[in-house]
Design a protein around this motif. Structure first.
Motif, PDB file in Angstrom:
ATOM      1  N   PRO A 164      59.983   9.960 -78.608  1.00 11.79           N
ATOM      2  CA  PRO A 164      59.305  11.193 -79.224  1.00 11.79           C
ATOM      3  C   PRO A 164      57.968  11.871 -78.747  1.00 11.79           C
ATOM      4  CG  PRO A 164      58.724   9.160 -80.648  1.00 11.79           C
ATOM      5  CD  PRO A 164      59.658   9.001 -79.560  1.00 11.79           C
ATOM      6  N   LEU A 165      57.543  10.939 -77.523  1.00 16.94           N
ATOM      7  CA  LEU A 165      56.317  11.323 -76.872  1.00 16.94           C
ATOM      8  C   LEU A 165      56.730  11.703 -75.388  1.00 16.94           C
ATOM      9  CD1 LEU A 165      54.895  10.150 -79.440  1.00 16.94           C
ATOM     10  CD2 LEU A 165      53.191   9.251 -77.598  1.00 16.94           C
ATOM     11  N   ALA A 166      57.846  12.119 -75.190  1.00 13.01           N
ATOM     12  CA  ALA A 166      58.481  12.461 -73.928  1.00 13.01           C
ATOM     13  C   ALA A 166      57.550  13.813 -73.292  1.00 13.01           C
ATOM     14  CB  ALA A 166      59.824  12.604 -73.658  1.00 13.01           C
ATOM     15  N   GLY A 167      56.926  13.577 -72.124  1.00 13.64           N
ATOM     16  CA  GLY A 167      56.029  15.037 -71.827  1.00 13.64           C
ATOM     17  C   GLY A 167      54.849  15.014 -72.120  1.00 13.64           C
ATOM     18  N   PRO A 203      35.599  -3.941 -73.963  1.00 14.16           N
ATOM     19  CA  PRO A 203      36.776  -4.921 -73.204  1.00 14.16           C
ATOM     20  C   PRO A 203      37.991  -4.833 -74.316  1.00 14.16           C
ATOM     21  CG  PRO A 203      34.694  -5.986 -72.935  1.00 14.16           C
ATOM     22  CD  PRO A 203      34.529  -4.773 -73.830  1.00 14.16           C
ATOM     23  N   SER A 204      39.171  -4.786 -73.678  1.00 22.85           N
ATOM     24  CA  SER A 204      40.291  -5.055 -74.581  1.00 22.85           C
ATOM     25  C   SER A 204      41.396  -5.751 -73.577  1.00 22.85           C
ATOM     26  CB  SER A 204      40.626  -3.818 -74.914  1.00 22.85           C
ATOM     27  OG  SER A 204      42.080  -3.769 -75.691  1.00 22.85           O
ATOM     28  N   LEU A 205      42.302  -6.466 -74.412  1.00 19.78           N
ATOM     29  CA  LEU A 205      43.319  -6.907 -73.726  1.00 19.78           C
ATOM     30  C   LEU A 205      44.525  -6.609 -74.887  1.00 19.78           C
ATOM     31  CD1 LEU A 205      45.337  -8.851 -72.118  1.00 19.78           C
ATOM     32  CD2 LEU A 205      44.957 -10.601 -73.780  1.00 19.78           C
ATOM     33  N   ARG A 206      44.855  -6.965 -75.986  1.00 17.91           N
ATOM     34  CA  ARG A 206      45.919  -6.547 -76.793  1.00 17.91           C
ATOM     35  C   ARG A 206      45.864  -5.125 -76.980  1.00 17.91           C
ATOM     36  NH1 ARG A 206      44.790 -11.702 -77.014  1.00 17.91           N
ATOM     37  NH2 ARG A 206      42.582 -11.021 -77.276  1.00 17.91           N
ATOM     38  N   THR A 207      44.833  -4.414 -77.397  1.00 17.39           N
ATOM     39  CA  THR A 207      44.713  -3.019 -77.743  1.00 17.39           C
ATOM     40  C   THR A 207      45.158  -2.181 -76.324  1.00 17.39           C
ATOM     41  OG1 THR A 207      43.289  -3.373 -79.340  1.00 17.39           O
ATOM     42  CG2 THR A 207      43.323  -0.994 -78.437  1.00 17.39           C
ATOM     43  N   ARG A 208      44.621  -2.601 -75.434  1.00 17.54           N
ATOM     44  CA  ARG A 208      44.749  -1.664 -74.123  1.00 17.54           C
ATOM     45  C   ARG A 208      46.329  -1.895 -73.548  1.00 17.54           C
ATOM     46  NH1 ARG A 208      40.577  -1.027 -69.248  1.00 17.54           N
ATOM     47  NH2 ARG A 208      42.004   0.164 -67.503  1.00 17.54           N
ATOM     48  N   ALA A 209      46.612  -3.356 -73.464  1.00 17.64           N
ATOM     49  CA  ALA A 209      48.153  -3.354 -73.167  1.00 17.64           C
ATOM     50  C   ALA A 209      49.109  -2.818 -73.996  1.00 17.64           C
ATOM     51  CB  ALA A 209      48.546  -4.769 -72.787  1.00 17.64           C
ATOM     52  N   SER A 210      48.950  -3.041 -75.240  1.00 19.26           N
ATOM     53  CA  SER A 210      50.135  -2.665 -76.342  1.00 19.26           C
ATOM     54  C   SER A 210      50.074  -0.961 -76.235  1.00 19.26           C
ATOM     55  CB  SER A 210      49.752  -3.250 -77.630  1.00 19.26           C
ATOM     56  OG  SER A 210      48.440  -2.838 -78.127  1.00 19.26           O
ATOM     57  N   MET A 211      48.799  -0.361 -76.190  1.00 12.83           N
ATOM     58  CA  MET A 211      48.742   1.065 -76.414  1.00 12.83           C
ATOM     59  C   MET A 211      49.498   1.446 -74.988  1.00 12.83           C
ATOM     60  SD  MET A 211      47.674   2.230 -78.927  1.00 12.83           S
ATOM     61  CE  MET A 211      47.267   4.042 -78.583  1.00 12.83           C
ATOM     62  N   GLN A 212      49.228   1.083 -73.700  1.00 12.70           N
ATOM     63  CA  GLN A 212      49.917   1.613 -72.478  1.00 12.70           C
ATOM     64  C   GLN A 212      51.490   1.183 -72.696  1.00 12.70           C
ATOM     65  OE1 GLN A 212      46.460  -0.103 -69.989  1.00 12.70           O
ATOM     66  NE2 GLN A 212      47.380   1.482 -68.741  1.00 12.70           N
ATOM     67  N   VAL A 213      51.821   0.096 -72.913  1.00 10.27           N
ATOM     68  CA  VAL A 213      53.174  -0.179 -73.131  1.00 10.27           C
ATOM     69  C   VAL A 213      53.929   0.399 -74.117  1.00 10.27           C
ATOM     70  CG1 VAL A 213      54.815  -2.111 -73.475  1.00 10.27           C
ATOM     71  CG2 VAL A 213      52.896  -2.675 -72.000  1.00 10.27           C
ATOM     72  N   GLY A 214      53.378   0.601 -75.234  1.00 10.35           N
ATOM     73  CA  GLY A 214      53.903   1.485 -76.360  1.00 10.35           C
ATOM     74  C   GLY A 214      54.106   2.989 -75.936  1.00 10.35           C
ATOM     75  N   LEU A 215      53.022   3.595 -75.157  1.00  8.88           N
ATOM     76  CA  LEU A 215      53.133   4.999 -74.829  1.00  8.88           C
ATOM     77  C   LEU A 215      54.464   5.114 -73.801  1.00  8.88           C
ATOM     78  CD1 LEU A 215      49.440   5.893 -74.591  1.00  8.88           C
ATOM     79  CD2 LEU A 215      51.380   7.409 -75.545  1.00  8.88           C
ATOM     80  N   GLU A 249      52.110  -9.369 -80.940  1.00  6.85           N
ATOM     81  CA  GLU A 249      53.286  -8.486 -80.754  1.00  6.85           C
ATOM     82  C   GLU A 249      53.238  -7.355 -81.453  1.00  6.85           C
ATOM     83  OE1 GLU A 249      57.765  -8.455 -80.518  1.00  6.85           O
ATOM     84  OE2 GLU A 249      56.989 -10.372 -80.820  1.00  6.85           O
ATOM     85  N   ASN A 250      53.075  -7.518 -82.762  1.00  6.23           N
ATOM     86  CA  ASN A 250      53.225  -6.411 -83.648  1.00  6.23           C
ATOM     87  C   ASN A 250      52.152  -5.221 -83.524  1.00  6.23           C
ATOM     88  OD1 ASN A 250      55.348  -8.004 -84.912  1.00  6.23           O
ATOM     89  ND2 ASN A 250      54.249  -8.736 -86.516  1.00  6.23           N
ATOM     90  N   ARG A 251      51.006  -5.705 -82.840  1.00  2.34           N
ATOM     91  CA  ARG A 251      50.182  -4.470 -82.358  1.00  2.34           C
ATOM     92  C   ARG A 251      50.988  -3.353 -81.748  1.00  2.34           C
ATOM     93  NH1 ARG A 251      44.904  -5.431 -81.705  1.00  2.34           N
ATOM     94  NH2 ARG A 251      44.899  -2.782 -81.207  1.00  2.34           N
ATOM     95  N   LEU A 252      51.972  -3.820 -80.771  1.00  5.95           N
ATOM     96  CA  LEU A 252      52.801  -2.803 -80.108  1.00  5.95           C
ATOM     97  C   LEU A 252      53.455  -2.088 -81.086  1.00  5.95           C
ATOM     98  CD1 LEU A 252      54.219  -1.735 -77.435  1.00  5.95           C
ATOM     99  CD2 LEU A 252      55.491  -3.807 -77.570  1.00  5.95           C
ATOM    100  N   HIS A 253      54.395  -2.879 -81.930  1.00  6.00           N
ATOM    101  CA  HIS A 253      55.347  -1.834 -82.510  1.00  6.00           C
ATOM    102  C   HIS A 253      54.730  -1.078 -83.535  1.00  6.00           C
ATOM    103  CE1 HIS A 253      57.848  -4.631 -80.715  1.00  6.00           C
ATOM    104  NE2 HIS A 253      57.552  -5.675 -81.027  1.00  6.00           N
ATOM    105  N   VAL A 254      53.369  -1.557 -84.312  1.00  4.02           N
ATOM    106  CA  VAL A 254      52.555  -0.810 -85.229  1.00  4.02           C
ATOM    107  C   VAL A 254      51.977   0.376 -84.537  1.00  4.02           C
ATOM    108  CG1 VAL A 254      50.531  -0.779 -86.303  1.00  4.02           C
ATOM    109  CG2 VAL A 254      52.208  -2.314 -87.136  1.00  4.02           C
ATOM    110  N   GLN A 255      51.650   0.565 -83.285  1.00  4.86           N
ATOM    111  CA  GLN A 255      51.137   1.550 -82.549  1.00  4.86           C
ATOM    112  C   GLN A 255      52.072   2.466 -82.067  1.00  4.86           C
ATOM    113  OE1 GLN A 255      47.269  -1.519 -81.437  1.00  4.86           O
ATOM    114  NE2 GLN A 255      48.522  -0.833 -79.919  1.00  4.86           N
ATOM    115  N   LYS A 256      53.260   2.127 -81.794  1.00  8.54           N
ATOM    116  CA  LYS A 256      54.268   3.029 -81.559  1.00  8.54           C
ATOM    117  C   LYS A 256      54.489   3.941 -82.864  1.00  8.54           C
ATOM    118  CE  LYS A 256      57.989   1.609 -79.090  1.00  8.54           C
ATOM    119  NZ  LYS A 256      58.985   0.724 -78.639  1.00  8.54           N
TER     120      LYS A 256
END
Length: 335
Positions: free
Chosen positions: A34-37, A47-59, A317-324
């Protein structure tokens, strides 16, 4: 337009819907983009690991594009105060920064920790609220001085996944750490647990109470959801019968600006305020949770974090799915 600054801005039904959406993403029942384009700016003051990675992967998985900015590093230093005379080290004001990004991006995520210098100032979340004030697109709180709602929603998702729907006995316990830490994670975990109607126990040493005004909100939310709140300074008693043990250290608000005083005060709790095998043995087969990163054998023993009771990796892991789910809800086509 709607921001995601704290779970208190969302009803129990809306939070439940976001968790169910996240579970569908995790089970790959929803593979839409749903975020295409669309692009989302991710602004990291810290600094960030989980937040940064999960947001980038989620996007990426939602078809979108992340624009990562680090003020003072990959972008200009930022001033957030209204009326500031910018004759010092700040190059750009949030008023321009945010509105320019809004012309490029469908939302802006911002991560800005509490500096632990002035409690009264920081409890008002000045940087996050400056972004929200000037933005014409949704702001997503990726951890601020007072709140970390993405983490808290992932925590609630993890509890539901591991233990099922319904009220659980959930213990939020302070733990010793060699230095004071911000309150955002415990604040948001307690708030979300109250909104979900859990039987919440908050355990901490004397003097390490959370914010009075926020605690009033947490108590109101708990009452509305049919939950309970208990406060205790007895760590051993807190663990008895627990189904969830959530460990996190935080600084005492009266010591903001004087970390050396906090460090001296907390020294007495080094050997006792830790989650270990003995405390977990007194629970009702509880799962252990922590937002990570965690200092092993300081916050929690190896024996606990490496046990089958540990949910920390699933929680991350669930950070990824929740942020999506959050991004799809705020700026995408609803799933």
């Amino acid at each position: 337009m709607r921001d995601f600054l704290t779970t208190a801005d969302f009803s129990r039904a809306e939070l439940d819907a976001l968790i169910e959406s996240a579970l569908r993403f995790k089970r790959r029942e929803n593979q839409s983009q749903p975020l295409a384009g669309k692009s989302v700016a991710l602004v990291f003051f810290n600094p960030s690991l989980r937040t940064r990675a999960s947001m980038q992967v989620g996007l990426y998985e939602l078809g979108g594009n992340p624009v990562v900015l680090e003020p003072g590093g990959t972008s200009w230093t930022l001033e957030h105060r209204d009326g500031a005379i910018m004759a010092g080290d700040k190059t750009e004001h949030v008023a321009e920064f945010v509105r320019v990004l809004g012309r490029y991006c469908g939302a802006i995520g911002v991560r800005t920790f509490a500096p632990l210098k002035n409690w009264e100032e920081e409890r008002a979340d000045p940087v996050l609220n400056a972004f929200a004030k000037y933005s014409e697109v949704p702001i997503i709180n990726l951890e601020s001085a007072m709140h970390h709602p993405c983490q808290a929603l992932a925590d609630m998702m993890t509890i539901r996944e591991k233990l099922g729907v319904g009220r659980k006995r959930v213990v939020l316990t302070w733990a010793w750490h060699p230095k004071p830490l911000p309150m955002a994670v415990p604040n948001s975990f307690a708030l979300a647990a109250a909104q979900m109607g859990h039987e919440l126990v908050i355990a901490h040493p004397p003097g390490y109470e959370l914010d009075d005004e926020l605690l009033k909100t947490i108590q109101d939310q708990s009452a509305a959801a049919g939950g309970t709140i208990e406060f205790t300074n007895d760590l051993t008693a807190a663990h008895k019968g627990a189904e969830v043990v959530y460990a996190k250290s935080w600084g005492a608000k009266q010591f903001y600006g004087t970390p050396e005083v906090d460090i001296a005060e907390r020294a007495q709790y080094r050997e006792t305020w830790i989650v270990d095998e003995q405390k977990m043995a007194s629970t009702n087969s509880a799962i252990f949770m922590h937002c990570l990163p965690v200092r092993r054998n300081v916050i929690v023993t190896d024996g606990v974090i490496d046990s089958e009771a540990s949910a920390v990796i699933d929680e991350a892991e669930n950070r990824l799915h929740v942020q999506k789910a959050i991004m799809a809800h705020l700026i995408g086509i609803k799933d």
